[in-house]
Design a protein around this motif. Structure first.
Motif, mmCIF file in Angstrom:
data_model
loop_
_atom_site.group_PDB
_atom_site.id
_atom_site.type_symbol
_atom_site.label_atom_id
_atom_site.label_comp_id
_atom_site.label_asym_id
_atom_site.label_seq_id
_atom_site.Cartn_x
_atom_site.Cartn_y
_atom_site.Cartn_z
ATOM 1 N N LEU A 36 14.540 -8.975 1.159
ATOM 2 C CA LEU A 36 13.845 -8.179 1.962
ATOM 3 C C LEU A 36 13.545 -8.998 3.307
ATOM 4 C CD1 LEU A 36 12.533 -5.597 3.025
ATOM 5 C CD2 LEU A 36 10.761 -5.758 1.675
ATOM 6 N N HIS A 37 13.002 -10.204 2.689
ATOM 7 C CA HIS A 37 12.565 -11.117 3.924
ATOM 8 C C HIS A 37 13.902 -10.985 4.625
ATOM 9 C CE1 HIS A 37 10.353 -14.695 5.885
ATOM 10 N NE2 HIS A 37 12.219 -15.652 5.715
ATOM 11 N N ALA A 38 15.237 -11.729 4.493
ATOM 12 C CA ALA A 38 16.108 -12.255 5.437
ATOM 13 C C ALA A 38 17.052 -10.873 5.838
ATOM 14 C CB ALA A 38 17.444 -12.385 4.780
ATOM 15 N N ALA A 39 16.826 -10.012 5.234
ATOM 16 C CA ALA A 39 16.726 -8.567 6.434
ATOM 17 C C ALA A 39 16.167 -7.724 6.961
ATOM 18 C CB ALA A 39 17.191 -7.424 5.113
ATOM 19 N N LEU A 40 15.118 -8.862 7.445
ATOM 20 C CA LEU A 40 13.651 -7.997 8.142
ATOM 21 C C LEU A 40 13.795 -9.701 9.297
ATOM 22 C CD1 LEU A 40 10.499 -8.171 6.886
ATOM 23 C CD2 LEU A 40 11.876 -6.340 7.583
ATOM 24 N N VAL A 41 14.383 -10.735 8.582
ATOM 25 C CA VAL A 41 14.500 -11.543 9.938
ATOM 26 C C VAL A 41 15.684 -10.975 10.626
ATOM 27 C CG1 VAL A 41 15.623 -13.714 10.457
ATOM 28 C CG2 VAL A 41 13.801 -14.094 8.666
ATOM 29 N N GLU A 42 17.068 -10.547 9.842
ATOM 30 C CA GLU A 42 18.391 -10.355 10.826
ATOM 31 C C GLU A 42 18.011 -9.166 11.313
ATOM 32 O OE1 GLU A 42 22.369 -9.895 12.111
ATOM 33 O OE2 GLU A 42 20.944 -11.357 11.192
ATOM 34 N N TYR A 43 17.088 -7.971 11.087
ATOM 35 C CA TYR A 43 16.208 -6.553 11.523
ATOM 36 C C TYR A 43 15.836 -7.162 13.147
ATOM 37 C CZ TYR A 43 14.151 -3.005 13.123
ATOM 38 O OH TYR A 43 13.647 -1.038 13.766
ATOM 39 N N ALA A 44 15.404 -8.677 13.718
ATOM 40 C CA ALA A 44 14.737 -8.872 14.734
ATOM 41 C C ALA A 44 15.628 -9.089 15.015
ATOM 42 C CB ALA A 44 13.657 -9.715 14.155
ATOM 43 N N ARG A 45 16.747 -10.252 14.370
ATOM 44 C CA ARG A 45 17.687 -10.377 16.047
ATOM 45 C C ARG A 45 18.756 -9.408 16.076
ATOM 46 N NH1 ARG A 45 22.999 -11.571 16.401
ATOM 47 N NH2 ARG A 45 22.987 -10.707 13.938
ATOM 48 N N LEU A 46 18.883 -8.542 15.768
ATOM 49 C CA LEU A 46 19.158 -7.281 16.097
ATOM 50 C C LEU A 46 18.374 -6.310 17.373
ATOM 51 C CD1 LEU A 46 21.357 -5.942 12.897
ATOM 52 C CD2 LEU A 46 22.062 -7.347 14.837
ATOM 53 N N SER A 47 17.037 -6.205 16.863
ATOM 54 C CA SER A 47 16.369 -5.691 17.597
ATOM 55 C C SER A 47 16.987 -6.421 19.083
ATOM 56 C CB SER A 47 15.272 -5.005 17.162
ATOM 57 O OG SER A 47 15.042 -4.490 15.976
ATOM 58 N N ALA A 48 16.380 -7.566 19.249
ATOM 59 C CA ALA A 48 16.420 -7.886 20.190
ATOM 60 C C ALA A 48 17.408 -8.745 21.114
ATOM 61 C CB ALA A 48 16.066 -9.587 19.392
ATOM 62 N N ALA A 49 18.226 -8.544 20.163
ATOM 63 C CA ALA A 49 19.982 -8.535 20.768
ATOM 64 C C ALA A 49 20.584 -7.151 21.155
ATOM 65 C CB ALA A 49 20.624 -8.536 19.785
ATOM 66 N N GLN A 50 19.870 -6.088 21.012
ATOM 67 C CA GLN A 50 20.076 -4.732 21.547
ATOM 68 C C GLN A 50 19.180 -4.318 22.673
ATOM 69 O OE1 GLN A 50 20.637 -1.850 17.995
ATOM 70 N NE2 GLN A 50 22.262 -3.435 17.543
ATOM 71 N N SER A 52 15.978 -3.843 22.019
ATOM 72 C CA SER A 52 14.929 -2.439 21.729
ATOM 73 C C SER A 52 13.791 -3.411 21.148
ATOM 74 C CB SER A 52 15.802 -1.840 21.552
ATOM 75 O OG SER A 52 16.143 -2.206 19.771
ATOM 76 N N GLY A 53 13.523 -2.401 20.736
ATOM 77 C CA GLY A 53 12.012 -3.278 19.777
ATOM 78 C C GLY A 53 11.056 -3.960 20.686
ATOM 79 N N MET A 54 10.018 -4.620 19.608
ATOM 80 C CA MET A 54 8.643 -5.418 20.804
ATOM 81 C C MET A 54 8.955 -6.724 20.711
ATOM 82 S SD MET A 54 5.886 -3.567 21.302
ATOM 83 C CE MET A 54 4.970 -4.826 21.899
ATOM 84 N N PRO A 55 9.945 -7.642 20.277
ATOM 85 C CA PRO A 55 10.555 -8.595 20.621
ATOM 86 C C PRO A 55 11.284 -8.825 21.527
ATOM 87 C CG PRO A 55 10.956 -8.406 17.636
ATOM 88 C CD PRO A 55 10.055 -7.053 18.836
ATOM 89 N N ALA A 56 12.019 -7.429 21.389
ATOM 90 C CA ALA A 56 12.996 -7.801 22.997
ATOM 91 C C ALA A 56 11.634 -7.378 24.275
ATOM 92 C CB ALA A 56 13.564 -6.591 22.959
ATOM 93 N N LEU A 57 11.180 -6.632 24.278
ATOM 94 C CA LEU A 57 9.918 -6.058 25.153
ATOM 95 C C LEU A 57 9.463 -7.136 25.414
ATOM 96 C CD1 LEU A 57 8.346 -4.162 27.027
ATOM 97 C CD2 LEU A 57 7.138 -3.687 25.328
ATOM 98 N N ILE A 58 8.684 -8.132 24.370
ATOM 99 C CA ILE A 58 7.958 -9.270 24.559
ATOM 100 C C ILE A 58 8.673 -10.141 25.586
ATOM 101 C CG2 ILE A 58 7.043 -11.475 23.298
ATOM 102 C CD1 ILE A 58 5.528 -10.091 21.455
ATOM 103 N N ASP A 59 9.894 -10.523 24.787
ATOM 104 C CA ASP A 59 10.066 -11.282 25.920
ATOM 105 C C ASP A 59 11.052 -11.455 27.504
ATOM 106 O OD1 ASP A 59 10.983 -13.125 24.216
ATOM 107 O OD2 ASP A 59 12.559 -11.950 23.245
ATOM 108 N N ARG A 60 10.915 -10.008 28.119
ATOM 109 C CA ARG A 60 11.531 -9.226 28.766
ATOM 110 C C ARG A 60 9.899 -9.497 29.283
ATOM 111 N NH1 ARG A 60 12.844 -3.250 28.634
ATOM 112 N NH2 ARG A 60 12.593 -3.166 30.614
#
Length: 324
Positions: A36-50, A52-60
């Motif tokens: 689960l932990h590794a899946a969440l990390v990969e999920y965050a990477r995918l969301s930012a790359a696409q 979308s999501g809060m991590p990407a919004l924060i970077d923008r």
């Protein structure tokens, strides 16, 4: 803090199937991993790359938010951004509600100063989202700040002398000039040789932009001469600089020297910033102008700063009249 009604341990668009976690978007299944932990990390990477999501919004939003901020504030916001990207890793901007913001504030309530910085940064991020028509309203509006505890530590004369005596040759003039000028440590470390004249030391405060001249005194001249007598690089442009390369001292280097001196002196709970508090408080007690020394824009600000560290003196009544 997860808005899902079912499978609340999973972020949006993530499903568990055949012993693995999958990210499902537009009918496409992307394997995230078995853990689960590794899946969440990969999920965050995918969301930012696409994008979308809060991590990407924060970077923008980051360049817009930090464009005109002071370096010290940018440093605090960098920590806040990293924390929010971790906490909100599975959130889309529209899923951040006032309740979520309140829960974030409560999560960091043990450190109210940092909690307020995190919420302040998040408020700016969501304001950016509103302006760019990503969300309808800012969910941080109406979430109150936590009450911050004001530091009231006063460094006594005996403690000052003990720390100074235990300090290294490089630290002693820094301690003295911090106290004699009453300026913040980063402004002290930024003193250029060109800023020093027979009149005194000229400062442009990093935090406020205030410009002031701290007039030369015999004590200040002696501290400056002690600093100049230290071994230094000929290329150094600042009063305090490294032997190699002539670069100005970093705050971390001086902080470590200070902590070592405090341990040797047996003085507990003493911060470098307490030197500024002592200088401003002592200036007031000596009949000088503490507001001019501090560079504060208002007298009320200076009075609040002093009141937290000053000691009220009171004369007791006489007992002789009671014996008559």
């Amino acid at each position: 803090m997860r808005p899902r009604k079912n499978n609340r341990h999973l972020p949006p668009c993530v499903y568990e199937k055949h012993g693995a976690f999958w990210y499902v978007k537009k009918g496409k299944w992307t394997r995230l991993g078995n853990d689960l932990h590794a899946a969440l990390v990969e999920y965050a990477r995918l969301s930012a790359a696409q994008g979308s999501g809060m991590p990407a919004l924060i970077d923008r939003a980051w360049p817009e938010i930090t464009r005109d901020l002071k370096p010290s504030t940018v440093k605090q916001y960098r920590y806040a951004a990293d924390e929010l990207k971790r906490v909100l890793v599975e959130f889309e901007p529209g899923q951040v509600t006032p309740r979520v913001v309140a829960e974030i504030r409560q999560h960091y309530a043990a450190t109210p100063n940092m909690a307020n910085r995190i919420i302040s940064f998040l408020r700016n991020v969501m304001h950016y989202a509103v302006e760019n028509q990503i969300i309808e309203a800012n969910p941080c509006v109406g979430v109150r700040r936590l009450k911050e505890k004001r530091r009231d530590r006063y460094l006594t004369d005996a403690e000052y002398r003990a720390i100074r005596a235990a300090g290294s040759d490089n630290l002693r003039p820094i301690i003295d000039i911090c106290y004699l000028t009453g300026q913040r440590i980063n402004d002290i470390l930024g003193i250029r040789l060109a800023d020093i004249t027979d009149e005194g030391i000229r400062f442009t405060q990093q935090k406020t932009g205030a410009r002031l001249l701290i007039e030369m005194t015999d004590d200040l001249r002696a501290a400056i001469n002690e600093a100049k007598a230290l071994r230094r690089s000929v290329r150094g442009l600042t009063l305090f600089c490294t032997m190699r390369g002539g670069r100005r001292y970093s705050y971390a280097t001086v902080r470590d020297m200070w902590h070592t001196a405090c341990q040797r002196a047996g003085v507990d709970d003493a911060h470098l910033h307490d030197l500024r508090a002592k200088a401003i408080t002592d200036a007031k007690n000596q009949g000088l102008d503490p507001q001019a020394l501090s560079g504060h824009t208002t007298e009320a600000m200076t009075n609040r700063y002093i009141r937290a560290r000053d000691t009220v003196r009171a004369k007791p009544p006489s007992i002789r009249q009671l014996s008559n």
